[in-house]
Design a protein around this motif. Structure first.
Motif, mmCIF file in Angstrom:
data_model
loop_
_atom_site.group_PDB
_atom_site.id
_atom_site.type_symbol
_atom_site.label_atom_id
_atom_site.label_comp_id
_atom_site.label_asym_id
_atom_site.label_seq_id
_atom_site.Cartn_x
_atom_site.Cartn_y
_atom_site.Cartn_z
ATOM 1 N N GLU A 6 0.851 -1.182 0.000
ATOM 2 C CA GLU A 6 0.000 0.000 0.000
ATOM 3 C C GLU A 6 0.883 1.226 0.000
ATOM 4 O O GLU A 6 1.951 1.231 0.571
ATOM 5 C CB GLU A 6 -0.871 -0.006 1.257
ATOM 6 N N VAL A 7 0.471 2.259 -0.683
ATOM 7 C CA VAL A 7 1.190 3.520 -0.677
ATOM 8 C C VAL A 7 0.298 4.546 -0.001
ATOM 9 O O VAL A 7 -0.900 4.601 -0.243
ATOM 10 C CB VAL A 7 1.529 3.970 -2.116
ATOM 11 N N ALA A 25 5.748 9.796 8.850
ATOM 12 C CA ALA A 25 7.115 10.258 8.705
ATOM 13 C C ALA A 25 7.855 10.019 10.008
ATOM 14 O O ALA A 25 7.314 10.225 11.080
ATOM 15 C CB ALA A 25 7.125 11.741 8.345
ATOM 16 N N GLY A 26 9.068 9.576 9.911
ATOM 17 C CA GLY A 26 9.860 9.326 11.104
ATOM 18 C C GLY A 26 9.675 7.933 11.665
ATOM 19 O O GLY A 26 10.371 7.538 12.585
ATOM 20 N N THR A 33 8.678 10.657 -0.260
ATOM 21 C CA THR A 33 9.028 11.393 -1.467
ATOM 22 C C THR A 33 8.059 12.554 -1.573
ATOM 23 O O THR A 33 6.847 12.357 -1.513
ATOM 24 C CB THR A 33 8.893 10.490 -2.713
ATOM 25 N N THR A 34 8.596 13.763 -1.713
ATOM 26 C CA THR A 34 7.747 14.945 -1.835
ATOM 27 C C THR A 34 7.911 15.530 -3.226
ATOM 28 O O THR A 34 9.033 15.725 -3.686
ATOM 29 C CB THR A 34 8.119 15.999 -0.772
ATOM 30 N N THR A 35 6.788 15.784 -3.887
ATOM 31 C CA THR A 35 6.812 16.397 -5.209
ATOM 32 C C THR A 35 5.880 17.601 -5.217
ATOM 33 O O THR A 35 4.911 17.644 -4.467
ATOM 34 C CB THR A 35 6.366 15.406 -6.300
ATOM 35 N N TYR A 90 4.397 8.274 1.287
ATOM 36 C CA TYR A 90 5.123 7.474 2.271
ATOM 37 C C TYR A 90 5.064 6.011 1.864
ATOM 38 O O TYR A 90 4.004 5.521 1.471
ATOM 39 C CB TYR A 90 4.513 7.630 3.672
ATOM 40 N N ALA A 91 6.197 5.334 1.965
ATOM 41 C CA ALA A 91 6.269 3.911 1.658
ATOM 42 C C ALA A 91 7.428 3.322 2.457
ATOM 43 O O ALA A 91 8.269 4.050 2.978
ATOM 44 C CB ALA A 91 6.487 3.694 0.164
ATOM 45 N N CYS A 92 7.453 2.024 2.559
ATOM 46 C CA CYS A 92 8.561 1.373 3.257
ATOM 47 C C CYS A 92 9.836 1.520 2.433
ATOM 48 O O CYS A 92 9.822 1.398 1.207
ATOM 49 C CB CYS A 92 8.247 -0.097 3.488
ATOM 50 N N CYS A 93 10.940 1.790 3.113
ATOM 51 C CA CYS A 93 12.241 1.931 2.465
ATOM 52 C C CYS A 93 12.704 0.589 1.918
ATOM 53 O O CYS A 93 12.208 -0.462 2.334
ATOM 54 C CB CYS A 93 13.272 2.429 3.487
#
Length: 161
Positions: A6-7, A25-26, A33-35, A90-93
């Motif tokens: 899931e994203v 976040a954190g 990723t911010t666009t 946000y997604a898992c690294c």
């Protein structure tokens, strides 16, 4: 490495945030990723204009002929307004996989056998990464020392010391 289930998208508009999942976040193993994106919204306003109308010109509205007059009237107008906003995803690294909707857990590449360590090394899992350490008697093909920095040892044809 891992496939995301899931994203989560966070859209910041005037300090209001909405998130379709609870990765934050954190959080451990969470990357973002911010666009900048252009969005459109419709704005409505009131506009005054002169409205033309016909009336009689004589006394008490009885007259000889019709007259054209103007009066101030108002109408509602809309327009498209364009603005820039940040969209943060946000997604898992890499090295992590999503578990449920709110947690990223470490992928143990060593235990799952999905690492790329050669047979002349041992795999050691850490949070989000794994390292290949040369086993005693083998060295790196570039002649460097195995200092535990995560450099991979040779692919099985390493130097036997």
């Amino acid at each position: 490495m891992s496939r995301l289930l899931e994203v989560c998208v966070v859209i910041s508009i005037l300090a209001v945030q909405h998130c379709s999942c609870s990765l934050s976040a954190g959080g451990q193993g969470v990357c973002s990723t911010t666009t900048r994106v252009t969005k459109t919204r419709t704005e409505t306003s009131v506009q005054g204009y002169l409205q033309r109308y016909r009336t009689s010109c004589g006394a008490f509205g009885w007259g000889w002929r019709g007259c054209t007059r103007y009066r101030l009237a108002y109408r509602s107008v809309t327009r498209a307004a364009y603005y820039l906003t940040n969209v943060t995803t946000y997604a898992c690294c890499p090295g992590w996989q999503q578990q449920g909707t709110s947690t990223c857990v470490d992928v143990d590449e060593c235990a799952q056998g999905i690492h790329f360590c050669p047979s002349t090394s041992t795999c050691t899992n850490s949070a989000g990464i794994y390292t290949c350490n040369c086993i005693p008697g083998y060295g790196r093909p570039d002649g460097g020392s195995d200092d535990g920095s995560g450099d991979k040892s040779s692919d099985g044809s390493g130097d036997k010391s």
